[in-house]
Scaffold this motif. Structure first.
Motif, PDB file in Angstrom:
ATOM      1  N   THR A  40      -5.360  14.521   6.638  1.00 11.58           N
ATOM      2  CA  THR A  40      -3.998  14.588   6.106  1.00 11.58           C
ATOM      3  C   THR A  40      -3.945  15.035   4.660  1.00 11.58           C
ATOM      4  O   THR A  40      -2.892  15.455   4.191  1.00 11.58           O
ATOM      5  N   GLY A  41      -5.047  14.910   3.938  1.00 13.10           N
ATOM      6  CA  GLY A  41      -5.041  15.225   2.517  1.00 13.10           C
ATOM      7  C   GLY A  41      -4.535  14.090   1.665  1.00 13.10           C
ATOM      8  O   GLY A  41      -4.419  14.221   0.443  1.00 13.10           O
ATOM      9  N   GLY A  42      -4.221  12.947   2.276  1.00 16.34           N
ATOM     10  CA  GLY A  42      -3.728  11.815   1.519  1.00 16.34           C
ATOM     11  C   GLY A  42      -4.816  11.167   0.688  1.00 16.34           C
ATOM     12  O   GLY A  42      -5.962  11.062   1.114  1.00 16.34           O
ATOM     13  N   VAL A  43      -4.458  10.718  -0.531  1.00 16.84           N
ATOM     14  CA  VAL A  43      -5.409  10.021  -1.392  1.00 16.84           C
ATOM     15  C   VAL A  43      -5.646   8.635  -0.824  1.00 16.84           C
ATOM     16  O   VAL A  43      -4.709   7.880  -0.570  1.00 16.84           O
ATOM     17  N   LYS A  44      -6.905   8.282  -0.630  1.00 14.46           N
ATOM     18  CA  LYS A  44      -7.237   6.981  -0.058  1.00 14.46           C
ATOM     19  C   LYS A  44      -7.299   5.922  -1.149  1.00 14.46           C
ATOM     20  O   LYS A  44      -7.554   6.220  -2.307  1.00 14.46           O
ATOM     21  N   ARG A  80       0.852  -1.193   0.000  1.00 17.49           N
ATOM     22  CA  ARG A  80       0.000   0.000   0.000  1.00 17.49           C
ATOM     23  C   ARG A  80       0.886   1.242   0.000  1.00 17.49           C
ATOM     24  O   ARG A  80       2.088   1.157   0.269  1.00 17.49           O
ATOM     25  N   THR A  81       0.268   2.360  -0.310  1.00 20.48           N
ATOM     26  CA  THR A  81       0.981   3.629  -0.351  1.00 20.48           C
ATOM     27  C   THR A  81       0.265   4.645   0.533  1.00 20.48           C
ATOM     28  O   THR A  81      -0.957   4.790   0.454  1.00 20.48           O
ATOM     29  N   ILE A  82       1.020   5.324   1.363  1.00 15.11           N
ATOM     30  CA  ILE A  82       0.494   6.388   2.222  1.00 15.11           C
ATOM     31  C   ILE A  82       0.861   7.719   1.586  1.00 15.11           C
ATOM     32  O   ILE A  82       2.036   7.984   1.334  1.00 15.11           O
ATOM     33  N   THR A  83      -0.146   8.560   1.323  1.00 20.48           N
ATOM     34  CA  THR A  83       0.108   9.798   0.581  1.00 20.48           C
ATOM     35  C   THR A  83      -0.314  11.043   1.357  1.00 20.48           C
ATOM     36  O   THR A  83      -0.499  12.090   0.769  1.00 20.48           O
ATOM     37  N   GLY A  84      -0.485  10.957   2.656  1.00 20.26           N
ATOM     38  CA  GLY A  84      -0.977  12.105   3.418  1.00 20.26           C
ATOM     39  C   GLY A  84       0.093  13.090   3.818  1.00 20.26           C
ATOM     40  O   GLY A  84       0.218  13.441   4.995  1.00 20.26           O
ATOM     41  N   PHE A  85       0.873  13.583   2.857  1.00 20.76           N
ATOM     42  CA  PHE A  85       1.942  14.533   3.160  1.00 20.76           C
ATOM     43  C   PHE A  85       1.865  15.710   2.190  1.00 20.76           C
ATOM     44  O   PHE A  85       1.610  15.532   1.006  1.00 20.76           O
ATOM     45  N   ASP A  86       2.110  16.906   2.707  1.00 24.21           N
ATOM     46  CA  ASP A  86       2.200  18.110   1.892  1.00 24.21           C
ATOM     47  C   ASP A  86       3.638  18.606   1.829  1.00 24.21           C
ATOM     48  O   ASP A  86       3.896  19.771   1.548  1.00 24.21           O
ATOM     49  N   GLY A  87       4.584  17.735   2.094  1.00 24.25           N
ATOM     50  CA  GLY A  87       5.984  18.123   2.083  1.00 24.25           C
ATOM     51  C   GLY A  87       6.873  16.902   2.190  1.00 24.25           C
ATOM     52  O   GLY A  87       6.395  15.760   2.196  1.00 24.25           O
ATOM     53  N   PRO A  88       8.185  17.095   2.281  1.00 20.54           N
ATOM     54  CA  PRO A  88       9.125  15.978   2.346  1.00 20.54           C
ATOM     55  C   PRO A  88       8.986  15.158   3.628  1.00 20.54           C
ATOM     56  O   PRO A  88       8.709  15.700   4.696  1.00 20.54           O
ATOM     57  N   VAL A  89       9.190  13.860   3.518  1.00 25.43           N
ATOM     58  CA  VAL A  89       9.275  12.961   4.675  1.00 25.43           C
ATOM     59  C   VAL A  89      10.757  12.807   4.992  1.00 25.43           C
ATOM     60  O   VAL A  89      11.505  12.184   4.247  1.00 25.43           O
ATOM     61  N   TRP A  90      11.180  13.369   6.111  1.00 25.58           N
ATOM     62  CA  TRP A  90      12.601  13.427   6.438  1.00 25.58           C
ATOM     63  C   TRP A  90      13.088  12.201   7.201  1.00 25.58           C
ATOM     64  O   TRP A  90      14.252  11.828   7.089  1.00 25.58           O
ATOM     65  N   ARG A 108      -6.218  23.076   3.904  1.00 31.06           N
ATOM     66  CA  ARG A 108      -5.366  22.327   3.004  1.00 31.06           C
ATOM     67  C   ARG A 108      -6.015  22.203   1.635  1.00 31.06           C
ATOM     68  O   ARG A 108      -7.214  22.428   1.480  1.00 31.06           O
ATOM     69  N   ILE A 109      -5.204  21.843   0.643  1.00 34.28           N
ATOM     70  CA  ILE A 109      -5.666  21.644  -0.724  1.00 34.28           C
ATOM     71  C   ILE A 109      -5.505  20.172  -1.078  1.00 34.28           C
ATOM     72  O   ILE A 109      -4.435  19.590  -0.878  1.00 34.28           O
ATOM     73  N   LEU A 110      -6.554  19.571  -1.594  1.00 37.27           N
ATOM     74  CA  LEU A 110      -6.543  18.159  -1.963  1.00 37.27           C
ATOM     75  C   LEU A 110      -6.494  18.042  -3.480  1.00 37.27           C
ATOM     76  O   LEU A 110      -7.320  18.622  -4.173  1.00 37.27           O
ATOM     77  N   ARG A 111      -5.509  17.292  -3.987  1.00 38.63           N
ATOM     78  CA  ARG A 111      -5.396  17.069  -5.429  1.00 38.63           C
ATOM     79  C   ARG A 111      -5.232  15.589  -5.693  1.00 38.63           C
ATOM     80  O   ARG A 111      -4.692  14.873  -4.900  1.00 38.63           O
TER      81      ARG A 111
END
Length: 675
Positions: free
Chosen positions: A447-451, A72-82, A672-675
């Motif tokens: 989070t704005g992540g795509v489900k 699976r992929t987690i996409t709930g980020f609006d910036g870099p995962v450090w 937040r903005i969801l795309r």
């Protein structure tokens, strides 16, 4: 062959030792890549994001180490995962990321107006669902690197900031006289903090753990990175400029500074007994690259051993064989190119062995699994190798769909499609939007992540893609406020879909001409159908027209209040009129929009009405008084659809660029903005 077998034993010794799950360092330039392995070794997490101020999307991929398949992929980020790690029970994955929150919807990069937050987030490994988050920092943060103590209770966080400071700047005038003018200089700051890993609160103040330098030099001398805990959790080491500093984790006091490091420190590693720390450093000139490995006694600061490398650059270190050997990841420069290598320094015999891995790719990190497979990070690539044969088994590469999904996260990527309908799920955790040509998209509202798209047998809380057909850009579409029903215009009437039961039926009505607008009541029992200057309100149970209104002007949008007693109608003259569904009488008129109104929505309690249109604004109205409560500005293009969250605290506005914007109703702030 002997070296391969010995290396296998060495790596197995690393895996067998008590090492906490940890984030592996990144060596990429264009992209930021981080890797973590679950405690049982069955799941490999790969975080990918851009490490510049433009590419701010981020995602975490979870891979099955046994099959090499993407889980699976987690996409709930609006910036870099450090940084990222697994919880000790392996049920959660924890990330540190910088999140960019716009204050408006920008149309160009130069128009961006935002705040940057550093956040600690927890995610469910099995489902990828967001669990919770903790705010770490929110003042000009440009990067945040973290590592966890061996027992997972302490978080070492490095914040990197950029601050514009007003100062006096000297310039030469026309007659060569010196003129002092006010100006700004950019300060680069780096700060190390010790935080509670659960709450994000500061555990103790770290002594002498921050620096700031102006301009370009700040990038070099304010360098603070590679925070590393000793295996006993008592000592923290970090690269500080061109030195390495050690702190007491319990008190935050500085215990030791290693100043006799040749070159730039690039990697740190503690021995299993926590008595020694190994430091790798690199020295680069135009003609050569050299490395140096130095082992220091932690208690006295005395140098224990030193090794110099020629034509190589070290990027990772790790002890093995109970501290008797040091494993080194390098990029070896030779005639004709460079080769990523794994080297082994036998500390008992002071001998070095080498195994070539990949041409042109540095060995950024390695970790051994229980089955003696090795997870290797080669620059931006992540692979699983067989520790016995030393051959690659799987390459964890993102699919084209994953790349496209990440690119969608670019806040400046405009699209021609409209979000023609938007709705929240019953629990408010999911936002769904109808995108012509794509179908229904789903986001996590927190989070704005795509489900992930639900399957046929799933029972999603909101919209089900399998029950929704794709429509042209001119089709009228509406969703009920509870997300259970969807209405769409067809060539012969209206199709009503129950998204929970995945059933659909079509019916006709008495209106003439194409359908201009549709609206569903909160529970889906009523549907308003507008054609030309007329609107009919139909009971969906028996398809009986309850009431019909002649508005007198072309209708552009309609909405039914939660009680099913009031109908809001937007006309072509940019006015909104209310009609009482029981008496059939008009109850009021609202005017403020400067262009055509495309969308209307009532709040769950019926006290507010939201309207949005081609003037790129959304307006909140008090229904009882008819007064404007707030105007939400900042959409880059037209507003095409609206929906309130179940608690009425959030307004979702669908936009003409296939985006959904979430607004805080109380403050009017863009969330937040969801795309």
């Amino acid at each position: 062959m002997f070296f391969r077998l010995f290396l296998c034993v060495l790596l197995f010794g690393i895996a067998a030792s008590a090492q906490p799950p940890r984030s592996l360092p990144n060596d990429g330039k264009k992209s930021l890549v981080k890797v973590a392995v679950s405690p049982d070794g069955l799941t490999i997490a790969v975080a990918r994001s851009g490490n510049t101020s433009v590419k701010r999307y981020g995602r975490v991929e979870l891979w099955d180490s046994a099959t090499g398949k993407l889980l699976r992929t987690i996409t709930g980020f609006d910036g870099p995962v450090w940084s990222l790690t697994f919880s000790r029970d392996g049920k959660s994955i924890i990330t540190v990321s910088t999140e960019h929150r716009e204050q408006k919807v920008p149309t160009k990069v130069k128009d961006r107006n935002e705040k940057i937050f550093a956040e600690l987030k927890w995610w469910n490994v099995q489902s990828g669902e967001f669990i919770r988050k903790v705010l770490l920092a929110d003042e000009n943060v440009v990067a945040a690197e973290a590592t966890w103590s061996p027992n997972g209770d302490v978080l070492a966080l490095v914040e990197r900031n950029e601050v514009a400071q007003l100062t006096q700047i000297g310039e030469l005038g026309s007659l060569n006289q010196r003129i002092i003018l006010p100006g700004y200089v950019i300060l680069h700051e780096a700060t190390l903090k010790l935080l509670d890993a659960e709450t994000g609160e500061r555990r103790v103040k770290v002594e002498d753990a921050s620096r700031s330098f102006p301009g370009y030099h700040g990038l070099v001398y304010a360098r603070l990175e590679h925070p590393t805990f000793s295996p006993d959790g008592k000592t923290l080491a970090a690269v500080f400029g061109t030195e390495v500093t050690l702190w007491n984790v319990r008190t935050g006091k500085k215990e030791l500074t290693l100043t006799k490091v040749k070159g730039t420190p690039s990697a740190l590693a503690f021995s299993p007994d926590s008595r020694h720390v190994a430091v790798a450093s690199n020295t680069s000139t135009r003609t050569k690259v050299e490395s140096e490995l130095t082992i220091w006694d932690v208690s006295s600061g005395r140098e224990v051993n030193r090794l110099t490398g020629k034509n190589d650059e070290v990027s990772s270190l790790q002890y093995g064989l109970e501290g008797r050997a040091l494993l080194i990841g390098t990029l070896q420069y030779e005639r004709g190119g460079a080769t990523g290598t794994v080297k082994m320094w036998n500390l008992d015999e002071n001998r070095m062995g080498r195994l070539n891995v990949r041409e042109g790719k540095p060995v950024s990190a390695f970790v051994m699994l229980a089955d003696q497979s090795v997870v290797l990070q080669l620059g931006e690539d992540v692979e699983l190798w067989d520790g016995k044969t030393w051959e690659a088994k799987y390459t964890f590469e993102p699919s084209e769909e994953s790349e496209e999904e990440s690119n969608r996260g670019s806040r400046y990527l405009l699209r021609a499609q409209r979000a023609v309908a938007v709705a929240f799920s019953r629990d408010g955790l999911t936002v769904s939007a109808e995108i012509p040509g794509e179908g229904v998209r789903h986001w996590d509202s927190r989070t704005g992540g795509v489900k992930e798209k639900p399957g046929v047998d799933d029972k999603p809380p909101g919209v089900n893609d399998n029950a929704a057909s794709k429509q042209g850009s001119d089709a009228a579409v509406a969703m009920s406020a509870n997300g259970d029903f969807r209405a769409e215009a067809t060539a012969t009437g209206v199709r009503l879909t129950n998204l929970v039961k995945a059933t659909s039926e079509e019916f006709k009505f008495s209106g003439d001409g194409p359908i201009a607008a549709l609206a569903l009541s909160h529970d889906g029992r009523l549907v308003a159908v507008a054609t030309g200057d007329q609107v009919a309100v139909i009971k969906t149970a028996d398809k009986v027209e309850a009431v019909t209104f002649d508005v007198g002007l072309e209708i552009t949008a309609v909405a039914i209040d939660p009680a099913g007693q009031l109908l809001a109608v937007a006309r072509s003259d940019r006015a909104i009129v209310f009609w009482n569904l029981r008496t059939g009488s008009m109850q009021g008129e609202l005017r403020k929009h400067q262009d055509v109104i495309n969308a209307l929505a009532f709040s769950p309690d019926g006290k507010l009405l939201a309207s949005g249109g081609d003037d790129r604004t959304a307006i909140l109205w008090e229904v009882a008084s008819g007064k404007t409560k707030r105007t939400l500005k900042g959409h880059d293009v037209t507003v095409t659809s609206l929906a309130f969250s179940p608690d009425g605290r959030v307004l979702a506005s669908g936009s003409g660029n296939a985006a959904v914007v979430l607004w805080d109703v109380a403050s009017g702030r863009l969330d937040r903005i969801l795309r």
